[in-house]
Design a protein around this motif. Sequence first.
Motif, PDB file in Angstrom:
ATOM      1  N   GLY A  82     -65.938 -53.749   5.155  1.00 54.51           N
ATOM      2  CA  GLY A  82     -64.746 -54.588   5.098  1.00 54.51           C
ATOM      3  C   GLY A  82     -63.464 -53.877   5.459  1.00 54.51           C
ATOM      4  N   LEU A  83     -63.578 -52.742   6.120  1.00 51.76           N
ATOM      5  CA  LEU A  83     -62.367 -52.024   6.530  1.00 51.76           C
ATOM      6  C   LEU A  83     -61.672 -52.763   7.666  1.00 51.76           C
ATOM      7  N   PRO A  84     -60.334 -52.797   7.654  1.00 52.95           N
ATOM      8  CA  PRO A  84     -59.620 -53.379   8.795  1.00 52.95           C
ATOM      9  C   PRO A  84     -59.920 -52.554  10.050  1.00 52.95           C
ATOM     10  N   SER A  85     -60.150 -53.207  11.143  1.00 53.42           N
ATOM     11  CA  SER A  85     -60.558 -52.560  12.403  1.00 53.42           C
ATOM     12  C   SER A  85     -61.809 -51.717  12.204  1.00 53.42           C
ATOM     13  N   GLY A  86     -62.675 -52.166  11.307  1.00 54.39           N
ATOM     14  CA  GLY A  86     -63.876 -51.412  10.950  1.00 54.39           C
ATOM     15  C   GLY A  86     -64.805 -51.148  12.120  1.00 54.39           C
ATOM     16  N   ALA A  87     -64.981 -52.141  12.984  1.00 51.33           N
ATOM     17  CA  ALA A  87     -65.896 -51.958  14.113  1.00 51.33           C
ATOM     18  C   ALA A  87     -65.400 -50.841  15.036  1.00 51.33           C
ATOM     19  N   LEU A  88     -64.109 -50.844  15.318  1.00 55.74           N
ATOM     20  CA  LEU A  88     -63.533 -49.821  16.195  1.00 55.74           C
ATOM     21  C   LEU A  88     -63.549 -48.450  15.530  1.00 55.74           C
ATOM     22  N   LEU A  89     -63.040 -48.377  14.298  1.00 57.36           N
ATOM     23  CA  LEU A  89     -62.978 -47.089  13.600  1.00 57.36           C
ATOM     24  C   LEU A  89     -64.369 -46.530  13.319  1.00 57.36           C
ATOM     25  N   GLY A  90     -65.282 -47.384  12.874  1.00 53.60           N
ATOM     26  CA  GLY A  90     -66.638 -46.927  12.552  1.00 53.60           C
ATOM     27  C   GLY A  90     -67.353 -46.366  13.767  1.00 53.60           C
ATOM     28  N   SER A  91     -67.271 -47.091  14.885  1.00 53.05           N
ATOM     29  CA  SER A  91     -67.943 -46.592  16.081  1.00 53.05           C
ATOM     30  C   SER A  91     -67.321 -45.288  16.570  1.00 53.05           C
ATOM     31  N   MET A  92     -65.983 -45.201  16.514  1.00 49.38           N
ATOM     32  CA  MET A  92     -65.328 -43.959  16.946  1.00 49.38           C
ATOM     33  C   MET A  92     -65.722 -42.790  16.054  1.00 49.38           C
ATOM     34  N   ILE A  93     -65.655 -42.990  14.755  1.00 46.38           N
ATOM     35  CA  ILE A  93     -65.949 -41.889  13.831  1.00 46.38           C
ATOM     36  C   ILE A  93     -67.402 -41.445  13.950  1.00 46.38           C
ATOM     37  N   PHE A  94     -68.339 -42.400  14.026  1.00 47.15           N
ATOM     38  CA  PHE A  94     -69.748 -42.029  14.146  1.00 47.15           C
ATOM     39  C   PHE A  94     -70.023 -41.274  15.448  1.00 47.15           C
ATOM     40  N   VAL A  95     -69.441 -41.726  16.548  1.00 45.02           N
ATOM     41  CA  VAL A  95     -69.680 -41.046  17.830  1.00 45.02           C
ATOM     42  C   VAL A  95     -68.983 -39.687  17.851  1.00 45.02           C
ATOM     43  N   ILE A  96     -67.806 -39.581  17.244  1.00 48.31           N
ATOM     44  CA  ILE A  96     -67.127 -38.275  17.161  1.00 48.31           C
ATOM     45  C   ILE A  96     -68.005 -37.288  16.388  1.00 48.31           C
ATOM     46  N   ILE A  97     -68.537 -37.733  15.259  1.00 45.72           N
ATOM     47  CA  ILE A  97     -69.411 -36.860  14.464  1.00 45.72           C
ATOM     48  C   ILE A  97     -70.649 -36.491  15.271  1.00 45.72           C
ATOM     49  N   TRP A  98     -71.259 -37.471  15.933  1.00 43.64           N
ATOM     50  CA  TRP A  98     -72.448 -37.212  16.764  1.00 43.64           C
ATOM     51  C   TRP A  98     -72.121 -36.185  17.852  1.00 43.64           C
ATOM     52  N   ASN A  99     -70.967 -36.330  18.485  1.00 41.85           N
ATOM     53  CA  ASN A  99     -70.585 -35.407  19.550  1.00 41.85           C
ATOM     54  C   ASN A  99     -70.307 -34.012  19.006  1.00 41.85           C
ATOM     55  N   MET A 100     -69.706 -33.922  17.815  1.00 37.10           N
ATOM     56  CA  MET A 100     -69.434 -32.602  17.217  1.00 37.10           C
ATOM     57  C   MET A 100     -70.723 -31.910  16.808  1.00 37.10           C
ATOM     58  N   VAL A 101     -71.682 -32.684  16.330  1.00 41.38           N
ATOM     59  CA  VAL A 101     -72.944 -32.107  15.874  1.00 41.38           C
ATOM     60  C   VAL A 101     -73.850 -31.737  17.052  1.00 41.38           C
ATOM     61  N   SER A 102     -73.947 -32.637  18.038  1.00 37.05           N
ATOM     62  CA  SER A 102     -74.922 -32.432  19.117  1.00 37.05           C
ATOM     63  C   SER A 102     -74.305 -32.072  20.460  1.00 37.05           C
ATOM     64  N   GLY A 103     -73.070 -32.501  20.700  1.00 36.95           N
ATOM     65  CA  GLY A 103     -72.459 -32.301  22.010  1.00 36.95           C
ATOM     66  C   GLY A 103     -73.064 -33.189  23.078  1.00 36.95           C
ATOM     67  N   LYS A 104     -73.791 -34.242  22.670  1.00 40.36           N
ATOM     68  CA  LYS A 104     -74.524 -35.072  23.626  1.00 40.36           C
ATOM     69  C   LYS A 104     -73.988 -36.491  23.766  1.00 40.36           C
ATOM     70  N   ALA A 105     -72.856 -36.792  23.155  1.00 35.63           N
ATOM     71  CA  ALA A 105     -72.280 -38.124  23.345  1.00 35.63           C
ATOM     72  C   ALA A 105     -71.811 -38.232  24.783  1.00 35.63           C
ATOM     73  N   PHE A 106     -72.137 -39.350  25.421  1.00 36.05           N
ATOM     74  CA  PHE A 106     -71.794 -39.513  26.838  1.00 36.05           C
ATOM     75  C   PHE A 106     -71.581 -40.982  27.142  1.00 36.05           C
ATOM     76  N   MET A 107     -70.575 -41.270  27.966  1.00 36.18           N
ATOM     77  CA  MET A 107     -70.316 -42.623  28.409  1.00 36.18           C
ATOM     78  C   MET A 107     -70.120 -42.586  29.918  1.00 36.18           C
ATOM     79  N   SER A 108     -70.909 -43.369  30.631  1.00 36.86           N
ATOM     80  CA  SER A 108     -70.836 -43.363  32.092  1.00 36.86           C
ATOM     81  C   SER A 108     -69.661 -44.201  32.585  1.00 36.86           C
ATOM     82  N   LYS A 109     -69.297 -43.990  33.848  1.00 34.43           N
ATOM     83  CA  LYS A 109     -68.213 -44.765  34.448  1.00 34.43           C
ATOM     84  C   LYS A 109     -68.572 -46.243  34.496  1.00 34.43           C
ATOM     85  N   VAL A 110     -69.836 -46.547  34.722  1.00 33.60           N
ATOM     86  CA  VAL A 110     -70.277 -47.945  34.788  1.00 33.60           C
ATOM     87  C   VAL A 110     -70.004 -48.634  33.452  1.00 33.60           C
TER      88      VAL A 110
END
Length: 192
Positions: free
Chosen positions: A50-78
Amino acid sequence: MLFIHEKKRRIQRKRREIAKRERLFRKRYGQVAITLLIGTVGGVLFRKIGLPSGALLGSMIFVIIWNMVSGKAFMSKVVRRATQSLAGAYIGCSIGIESLRLLGETASSMLLVGLIFVAGCLGVAWILYRFGHLEKRAALLSAMPAGASDVALIAADLNVSIPEVAIMQISRVVAVVAVFPQTIIMLVYLGF
Protein backbone atom coordinates in the motif's frame (compact mmCIF):
# COMPACT_ATOMS: atom_id res chain seq x y z
CA MET A 1 44.19 -24.11 -53.62
CA LEU A 2 45.32 -21.29 -51.36
CA PHE A 3 42.25 -19.29 -52.36
CA ILE A 4 39.93 -22.15 -51.29
CA HIS A 5 41.58 -22.46 -47.87
CA GLU A 6 41.32 -18.72 -47.30
CA LYS A 7 37.67 -18.79 -48.27
CA LYS A 8 37.01 -21.71 -45.86
CA ARG A 9 38.72 -19.81 -43.04
CA ARG A 10 36.60 -16.72 -43.71
CA ILE A 11 33.43 -18.81 -43.66
CA GLN A 12 34.45 -20.48 -40.38
CA ARG A 13 35.32 -17.12 -38.84
CA LYS A 14 31.97 -15.71 -39.95
CA ARG A 15 30.13 -18.71 -38.45
CA ARG A 16 31.97 -18.26 -35.14
CA GLU A 17 31.05 -14.56 -35.09
CA ILE A 18 27.38 -15.37 -35.77
CA ALA A 19 27.35 -18.05 -33.05
CA LYS A 20 28.96 -15.62 -30.59
CA ARG A 21 26.35 -12.94 -31.40
CA GLU A 22 23.53 -15.48 -30.96
CA ARG A 23 24.89 -16.55 -27.54
CA LEU A 24 25.18 -12.91 -26.47
CA PHE A 25 21.64 -12.22 -27.74
CA ARG A 26 20.22 -15.17 -25.74
CA LYS A 27 22.18 -14.12 -22.63
CA ARG A 28 21.10 -10.47 -22.86
CA TYR A 29 17.43 -11.28 -23.37
CA GLY A 30 17.60 -13.78 -20.52
CA GLN A 31 18.95 -10.93 -18.36
CA VAL A 32 16.13 -8.66 -19.57
CA ALA A 33 13.56 -11.32 -18.63
CA ILE A 34 15.06 -11.81 -15.17
CA THR A 35 15.28 -8.04 -14.64
CA LEU A 36 11.64 -7.59 -15.63
CA LEU A 37 10.57 -10.47 -13.39
CA ILE A 38 12.44 -9.08 -10.37
CA GLY A 39 11.06 -5.59 -11.04
CA THR A 40 7.53 -6.96 -11.33
CA VAL A 41 7.85 -8.86 -8.04
CA GLY A 42 9.11 -5.72 -6.28
CA GLY A 43 6.39 -3.56 -7.81
CA VAL A 44 3.60 -5.98 -6.90
CA LEU A 45 4.93 -6.43 -3.37
CA PHE A 46 5.24 -2.69 -2.67
CA ARG A 47 1.83 -2.08 -4.26
CA LYS A 48 0.22 -4.76 -2.06
CA ILE A 49 1.81 -3.19 1.02
CA GLY A 50 0.00 0.00 0.00
CA LEU A 51 2.91 2.37 -0.42
CA PRO A 52 2.27 5.45 -2.57
CA SER A 53 3.96 4.90 -5.95
CA GLY A 54 4.60 1.36 -4.70
CA ALA A 55 4.82 -0.23 -8.14
CA LEU A 56 7.49 2.23 -9.29
CA LEU A 57 9.48 2.30 -6.04
CA GLY A 58 9.26 -1.46 -5.47
CA SER A 59 10.45 -2.35 -8.94
CA MET A 60 13.30 0.18 -8.77
CA ILE A 61 14.48 -0.94 -5.34
CA PHE A 62 14.31 -4.66 -6.18
CA VAL A 63 16.21 -4.21 -9.45
CA ILE A 64 18.79 -1.93 -7.78
CA ILE A 65 19.39 -4.60 -5.14
CA TRP A 66 19.56 -7.32 -7.83
CA ASN A 67 22.07 -5.25 -9.81
CA MET A 68 24.21 -4.56 -6.71
CA VAL A 69 24.24 -8.23 -5.76
CA SER A 70 24.71 -9.79 -9.21
CA GLY A 71 25.65 -7.01 -11.63
CA LYS A 72 23.33 -8.69 -14.15
CA ALA A 73 20.37 -6.31 -14.35
CA PHE A 74 19.94 -5.33 -17.98
CA MET A 75 17.39 -3.48 -20.08
CA SER A 76 17.60 -3.51 -23.87
CA LYS A 77 16.93 -0.55 -26.13
CA VAL A 78 13.89 -2.35 -27.53
CA VAL A 79 12.34 -2.61 -24.06
CA ARG A 80 13.25 1.01 -23.28
CA ARG A 81 11.53 2.19 -26.47
CA ALA A 82 8.49 0.03 -25.71
CA THR A 83 8.35 1.49 -22.19
CA GLN A 84 8.44 5.02 -23.58
CA SER A 85 5.66 4.14 -26.02
CA LEU A 86 3.55 2.65 -23.23
CA ALA A 87 4.12 5.70 -21.01
CA GLY A 88 3.13 7.98 -23.89
CA ALA A 89 0.02 5.92 -24.59
CA TYR A 90 -0.90 5.94 -20.88
CA ILE A 91 -0.60 9.72 -20.69
CA GLY A 92 -2.48 10.09 -23.97
CA CYS A 93 -5.38 8.01 -22.62
CA SER A 94 -5.79 10.37 -19.69
CA ILE A 95 -6.32 13.44 -21.89
CA GLY A 96 -9.63 13.97 -23.62
CA ILE A 97 -11.95 16.75 -24.74
CA GLU A 98 -12.75 17.67 -21.13
CA SER A 99 -9.02 18.19 -20.53
CA LEU A 100 -8.90 20.63 -23.43
CA ARG A 101 -11.83 22.57 -21.96
CA LEU A 102 -9.99 22.81 -18.64
CA LEU A 103 -6.92 24.02 -20.50
CA GLY A 104 -8.69 27.25 -21.41
CA GLU A 105 -9.82 27.82 -17.83
CA THR A 106 -6.42 27.16 -16.27
CA ALA A 107 -4.06 28.46 -18.96
CA SER A 108 -2.71 31.36 -16.89
CA SER A 109 -2.14 29.13 -13.84
CA MET A 110 -0.42 26.52 -16.00
CA LEU A 111 1.84 29.15 -17.53
CA LEU A 112 2.76 30.52 -14.10
CA VAL A 113 3.47 27.03 -12.69
CA GLY A 114 5.49 26.16 -15.80
CA LEU A 115 7.63 29.28 -15.50
CA ILE A 116 8.20 28.71 -11.77
CA PHE A 117 9.14 25.06 -12.40
CA VAL A 118 11.58 25.99 -15.17
CA ALA A 119 13.21 28.68 -13.03
CA GLY A 120 13.39 26.33 -10.03
CA CYS A 121 14.74 23.50 -12.16
CA LEU A 122 17.45 25.70 -13.65
CA GLY A 123 18.38 27.01 -10.20
CA VAL A 124 18.61 23.54 -8.67
CA ALA A 125 20.52 22.28 -11.72
CA TRP A 126 23.04 25.11 -11.36
CA ILE A 127 23.52 24.26 -7.65
CA LEU A 128 23.97 20.55 -8.48
CA TYR A 129 26.45 21.41 -11.23
CA ARG A 130 28.38 23.98 -9.21
CA PHE A 131 28.47 22.30 -5.81
CA GLY A 132 27.38 18.72 -6.49
CA HIS A 133 30.02 18.19 -9.16
CA LEU A 134 27.54 16.77 -11.66
CA GLU A 135 28.00 17.17 -15.39
CA LYS A 136 25.69 19.90 -16.81
CA ARG A 137 23.26 17.54 -18.57
CA ALA A 138 23.13 15.23 -15.54
CA ALA A 139 22.43 18.20 -13.26
CA LEU A 140 19.60 19.42 -15.51
CA LEU A 141 18.04 15.97 -15.72
CA SER A 142 18.44 15.44 -11.97
CA ALA A 143 16.55 18.66 -11.29
CA MET A 144 13.71 17.88 -13.72
CA PRO A 145 10.33 17.63 -12.00
CA ALA A 146 9.30 14.56 -14.00
CA GLY A 147 8.88 10.90 -13.18
CA ALA A 148 12.06 9.04 -12.28
CA SER A 149 11.45 6.38 -14.92
CA ASP A 150 10.81 9.01 -17.61
CA VAL A 151 13.96 10.93 -16.73
CA ALA A 152 16.03 7.72 -16.72
CA LEU A 153 14.75 6.94 -20.23
CA ILE A 154 15.61 10.46 -21.40
CA ALA A 155 19.06 10.17 -19.79
CA ALA A 156 19.66 6.93 -21.68
CA ASP A 157 18.70 8.64 -24.96
CA LEU A 158 21.09 11.53 -24.24
CA ASN A 159 23.98 9.27 -23.10
CA VAL A 160 23.98 10.84 -19.64
CA SER A 161 25.11 8.86 -16.60
CA ILE A 162 21.90 7.07 -15.63
CA PRO A 163 23.01 6.09 -12.08
CA GLU A 164 23.70 9.70 -11.07
CA VAL A 165 20.40 10.94 -12.48
CA ALA A 166 18.44 7.94 -11.17
CA ILE A 167 19.77 8.34 -7.62
CA MET A 168 18.83 12.03 -7.59
CA GLN A 169 15.39 11.31 -9.04
CA ILE A 170 14.76 8.38 -6.68
CA SER A 171 15.75 10.45 -3.64
CA ARG A 172 13.35 13.16 -4.84
CA VAL A 173 10.52 10.64 -5.33
CA VAL A 174 11.13 9.04 -1.92
CA ALA A 175 11.17 12.47 -0.24
CA VAL A 176 7.98 13.53 -2.01
CA VAL A 177 6.20 10.24 -1.26
CA ALA A 178 7.34 10.26 2.37
CA VAL A 179 6.65 13.94 3.11
CA PHE A 180 3.89 15.32 0.88
CA PRO A 181 0.93 13.05 1.74
CA GLN A 182 1.36 13.85 5.44
CA THR A 183 1.93 17.53 4.66
CA ILE A 184 -1.25 17.66 2.58
CA ILE A 185 -3.26 15.98 5.34
CA MET A 186 -1.84 18.42 7.89
CA LEU A 187 -2.55 21.47 5.70
CA VAL A 188 -6.12 20.34 5.02
CA TYR A 189 -6.60 19.72 8.75
CA LEU A 190 -5.34 23.24 9.48
CA GLY A 191 -7.80 24.67 6.95
CA PHE A 192 -5.46 25.57 4.10
